[in-house]
Scaffold this motif. Structure first.
Motif, PDB file in Angstrom:
ATOM      1  N   GLY A 146       0.894  -1.178  -0.452  1.00  0.00           N
ATOM      2  CA  GLY A 146       0.356   0.041  -0.033  1.00  0.00           C
ATOM      3  C   GLY A 146       0.235   1.692   0.007  1.00  0.00           C
ATOM      4  N   HIS A 147       1.788   0.842  -0.044  1.00  0.00           N
ATOM      5  CA  HIS A 147       3.254   2.155  -0.146  1.00  0.00           C
ATOM      6  C   HIS A 147       3.470   2.308  -1.518  1.00  0.00           C
ATOM      7  N   ARG A 148       3.294   3.716  -2.341  1.00  0.00           N
ATOM      8  CA  ARG A 148       3.261   3.941  -3.348  1.00  0.00           C
ATOM      9  C   ARG A 148       5.354   4.482  -3.285  1.00  0.00           C
ATOM     10  N   ILE A 149       5.665   3.514  -4.367  1.00  0.00           N
ATOM     11  CA  ILE A 149       7.375   4.199  -4.773  1.00  0.00           C
ATOM     12  C   ILE A 149       7.776   5.205  -5.711  1.00  0.00           C
ATOM     13  N   VAL A 150       7.777   6.207  -5.100  1.00  0.00           N
ATOM     14  CA  VAL A 150       8.731   6.875  -5.959  1.00  0.00           C
ATOM     15  C   VAL A 150       9.976   7.608  -6.204  1.00  0.00           C
ATOM     16  N   LEU A 151      10.384   8.705  -6.297  1.00  0.00           N
ATOM     17  CA  LEU A 151      11.651   8.516  -6.462  1.00  0.00           C
ATOM     18  C   LEU A 151      12.262   9.372  -5.294  1.00  0.00           C
ATOM     19  N   THR A 152      12.034   9.468  -4.315  1.00  0.00           N
ATOM     20  CA  THR A 152      12.661   9.502  -3.047  1.00  0.00           C
ATOM     21  C   THR A 152      12.254   8.775  -2.343  1.00  0.00           C
ATOM     22  N   SER A 153      11.809   7.578  -2.467  1.00  0.00           N
ATOM     23  CA  SER A 153      11.351   6.608  -1.212  1.00  0.00           C
ATOM     24  C   SER A 153      12.612   5.996  -1.074  1.00  0.00           C
ATOM     25  N   ALA A 154      12.453   5.354   0.263  1.00  0.00           N
ATOM     26  CA  ALA A 154      13.395   4.416   0.574  1.00  0.00           C
ATOM     27  C   ALA A 154      13.043   3.455   1.163  1.00  0.00           C
ATOM     28  N   ILE A 155      13.538   1.714   0.613  1.00  0.00           N
ATOM     29  CA  ILE A 155      13.618   0.970   1.702  1.00  0.00           C
ATOM     30  C   ILE A 155      14.434   0.376   2.512  1.00  0.00           C
ATOM     31  N   ILE A 215      -3.859  -8.067 -15.200  1.00  0.00           N
ATOM     32  CA  ILE A 215      -5.488  -8.200 -15.042  1.00  0.00           C
ATOM     33  C   ILE A 215      -5.203  -6.500 -15.855  1.00  0.00           C
ATOM     34  N   ASP A 216      -6.748  -5.710 -16.095  1.00  0.00           N
ATOM     35  CA  ASP A 216      -6.713  -5.031 -16.830  1.00  0.00           C
ATOM     36  C   ASP A 216      -7.320  -3.816 -15.779  1.00  0.00           C
ATOM     37  N   GLU A 217      -7.790  -3.941 -14.673  1.00  0.00           N
ATOM     38  CA  GLU A 217      -8.164  -2.926 -13.266  1.00  0.00           C
ATOM     39  C   GLU A 217      -7.235  -2.782 -12.686  1.00  0.00           C
ATOM     40  N   LEU A 218      -6.014  -2.909 -11.878  1.00  0.00           N
ATOM     41  CA  LEU A 218      -5.328  -2.495 -11.026  1.00  0.00           C
ATOM     42  C   LEU A 218      -5.343  -1.264 -10.467  1.00  0.00           C
ATOM     43  N   THR A 219      -5.380  -1.417  -9.070  1.00  0.00           N
ATOM     44  CA  THR A 219      -5.779   0.139  -9.145  1.00  0.00           C
ATOM     45  C   THR A 219      -4.566   0.676  -7.793  1.00  0.00           C
ATOM     46  N   ILE A 220      -3.776   1.843  -7.800  1.00  0.00           N
ATOM     47  CA  ILE A 220      -2.208   1.652  -7.469  1.00  0.00           C
ATOM     48  C   ILE A 220      -2.196   2.613  -6.369  1.00  0.00           C
ATOM     49  N   PRO A 221      -2.294   3.391  -5.708  1.00  0.00           N
ATOM     50  CA  PRO A 221      -2.569   4.018  -4.421  1.00  0.00           C
ATOM     51  C   PRO A 221      -1.213   5.062  -4.861  1.00  0.00           C
ATOM     52  N   ALA A 222      -1.488   6.529  -4.410  1.00  0.00           N
ATOM     53  CA  ALA A 222      -0.735   6.893  -4.384  1.00  0.00           C
ATOM     54  C   ALA A 222       0.272   7.627  -3.457  1.00  0.00           C
ATOM     55  N   PHE A 223       0.642   8.391  -3.418  1.00  0.00           N
ATOM     56  CA  PHE A 223       1.903   8.207  -2.469  1.00  0.00           C
ATOM     57  C   PHE A 223       1.575   9.394  -1.218  1.00  0.00           C
TER      58      PHE A 223
END
Length: 239
Positions: A146-155, A215-223
């Motif tokens: 549920g955590h969106r990966i963006v350019l500033t993301s850190a794992i 699948i054709d309908e996959l919803t990815i949450p916002a950051f």
């Protein structure tokens, strides 16, 4: 007279000897050659062409925005500006997006659960490798638990807990949503992960990596967090 002639001959012979020494040294120590095979060079060339195509696409997109600004009347300028802001928010991962994609499920190994073993954390290094591979395979958007990966993301590991965007992950099982541009790209993503070594890598860490059909309908949450800005500064009106 003879002395001057001997002097000139000595200088000429010295220059000839110096040139021969330089030439001999060049022959003995040739410049380092590129020893890569043709396929390695072709692969690097392919990556450079992809970067070139991406840059050209971005240039065309920016030119289109400039043209719209120039052609729009002052009354429509606000509309164009709002559209540009929404597009940038979409690219930065600040808006929810729905489209084709693949769902990955990370489950603890059934034998561990049956034997009552404590379920450990998924290694941050393994998650980083998987995330990098997903983008290499053509992912456009990724969300881990549920955590969106963006350019500033850190794992990373924080106090013994694997975190994404500084938020601890849930104990497995959890899901990874992978968005793509098209169903065809999602199918390629599915095949690439199936053929990779990640299933074995997770199994060695006592986890099962399950890849579901595209699948054709996959919803990815916002950051959810706010983006940090260390370089850009807002220009005050009138400056």
């Amino acid at each position: 007279m003879k002395k001057n002639m001997y002097t000139r001959i000595t200088i000429v012979l010295f220059i000839i000897g110096l040139m021969m020494a330089i030439q001999y040294n060049t022959i003995r120590k040739p410049a380092e050659r590129d020893t890569r095979d043709i396929w390695a060079i072709r692969e690097e060339l392919s990556e450079e062409k992809k970067r070139h195509s991406t840059l050209l696409a971005e240039i065309r997109s920016l030119n289109a925005v400039v043209d719209r600004y120039e052609q729009s009347e002052e009354t429509n300028m606000q509309v164009v500006l709002s559209e540009t802001v929404e597009k940038l928010k979409l690219q930065a991962g600040l808006t929810e997006i729905t489209g084709p994609g693949v769902i990955l499920r990370i489950n603890p190994a059934p034998e561990l659960v049956a034997m009552g073993y404590e379920i450990e954390e998924v290694s941050p290094d393994l998650l980083i490798q998987l995330t990098n591979a997903l983008f290499k395979y053509g992912a456009t958007n990724v969300a881990i638990d549920g955590h969106r990966i963006v350019l500033t993301s850190a794992i990373r590991d924080i106090n013994g807990k694997t975190t994404v965007n500084s938020v601890p992950l849930s104990s497995p099982p959890f899901e990874i949503y992978v968005g793509t541009n098209s169903h065809k790209d999602a199918q390629k993503m599915y095949n690439s992960i199936q053929a990779s070594t990640f299933i074995d890598s997770f199994y060695l860490d006592n986890f099962n990596l399950i890849i579901e059909e595209p699948i054709d309908e996959l919803t990815i949450p916002a950051f959810e967090n706010s983006l940090t800005n260390d370089f850009l500064k807002e220009v005050k009106k009138g400056e």
